[in-house]
Design a protein around this motif. Sequence first.
Motif, short mmCIF file in Angstrom:
data_model
loop_
_atom_site.label_atom_id
_atom_site.label_comp_id
_atom_site.label_asym_id
_atom_site.label_seq_id
_atom_site.Cartn_x
_atom_site.Cartn_y
_atom_site.Cartn_z
N LYS A 128 -2.50 -16.17 -3.27
CA LYS A 128 -3.17 -15.33 -2.26
C LYS A 128 -2.27 -14.18 -1.82
O LYS A 128 -2.73 -13.04 -1.66
N ASP A 165 -2.18 -11.58 -4.55
CA ASP A 165 -3.48 -10.90 -4.63
C ASP A 165 -3.62 -9.90 -3.49
O ASP A 165 -4.03 -8.75 -3.71
N ASP A 166 -3.26 -10.30 -2.28
CA ASP A 166 -3.33 -9.39 -1.13
C ASP A 166 -2.42 -8.18 -1.32
O ASP A 166 -2.79 -7.04 -1.02
N LEU A 173 -1.35 -6.83 -4.13
CA LEU A 173 -1.87 -5.94 -5.17
C LEU A 173 -3.08 -5.16 -4.69
O LEU A 173 -3.24 -3.99 -5.02
N LYS A 174 -3.93 -5.78 -3.91
CA LYS A 174 -5.08 -5.05 -3.35
C LYS A 174 -4.63 -3.96 -2.40
O LYS A 174 -5.16 -2.86 -2.39
N ARG A 175 -3.63 -4.26 -1.58
CA ARG A 175 -3.10 -3.28 -0.62
C ARG A 175 -2.49 -2.10 -1.35
O ARG A 175 -2.65 -0.97 -0.96
N ARG A 176 -1.80 -2.35 -2.45
CA ARG A 176 -1.18 -1.27 -3.22
C ARG A 176 -2.25 -0.35 -3.81
O ARG A 176 -2.10 0.86 -3.85
N ASP A 177 -3.37 -0.92 -4.27
CA ASP A 177 -4.43 -0.10 -4.85
C ASP A 177 -5.04 0.85 -3.83
O ASP A 177 -5.46 1.94 -4.17
N ARG A 178 -5.08 0.45 -2.57
CA ARG A 178 -5.69 1.29 -1.53
C ARG A 178 -4.79 2.44 -1.11
O ARG A 178 -5.24 3.37 -0.47
N THR A 179 -3.53 2.37 -1.43
CA THR A 179 -2.61 3.40 -0.97
C THR A 179 -2.37 4.46 -2.04
O THR A 179 -1.33 5.09 -2.06
N THR A 180 -3.34 4.67 -2.90
CA THR A 180 -3.18 5.71 -3.91
C THR A 180 -3.15 7.07 -3.24
O THR A 180 -3.80 7.31 -2.22
#
Length: 82
Positions: free
Chosen positions: A32, A35-36, A38-45
């Motif tokens: 978890k 996963d959290d 990696l999701k957070r990194r995707d949003r900070t593009t």
Amino acid sequence: MRTTISLSDRLDRQVRREAATRGMSVSAFIAKTLDDALKRRDRTTVPPFRLVTVRSRPCVGVDLDRPRVLEVEEDAARFGRG
């Protein structure tokens, strides 16, 4: 999928303590957490770059092929000749 990871003793204690606090297995906690992250990194593009240009008239008597001449002239006018 089974994967082996190596953790320092300090990090292992923190992970086990946090997993127990949340009532989760160590494997579920690590999954978890990753996963959290990696999701957070995707949003900070970074948003796409947008160049804003302004229309203007060219300066009469300015040679844009020799911009250093402008700096030299400005310095001479401001500080006098060397």
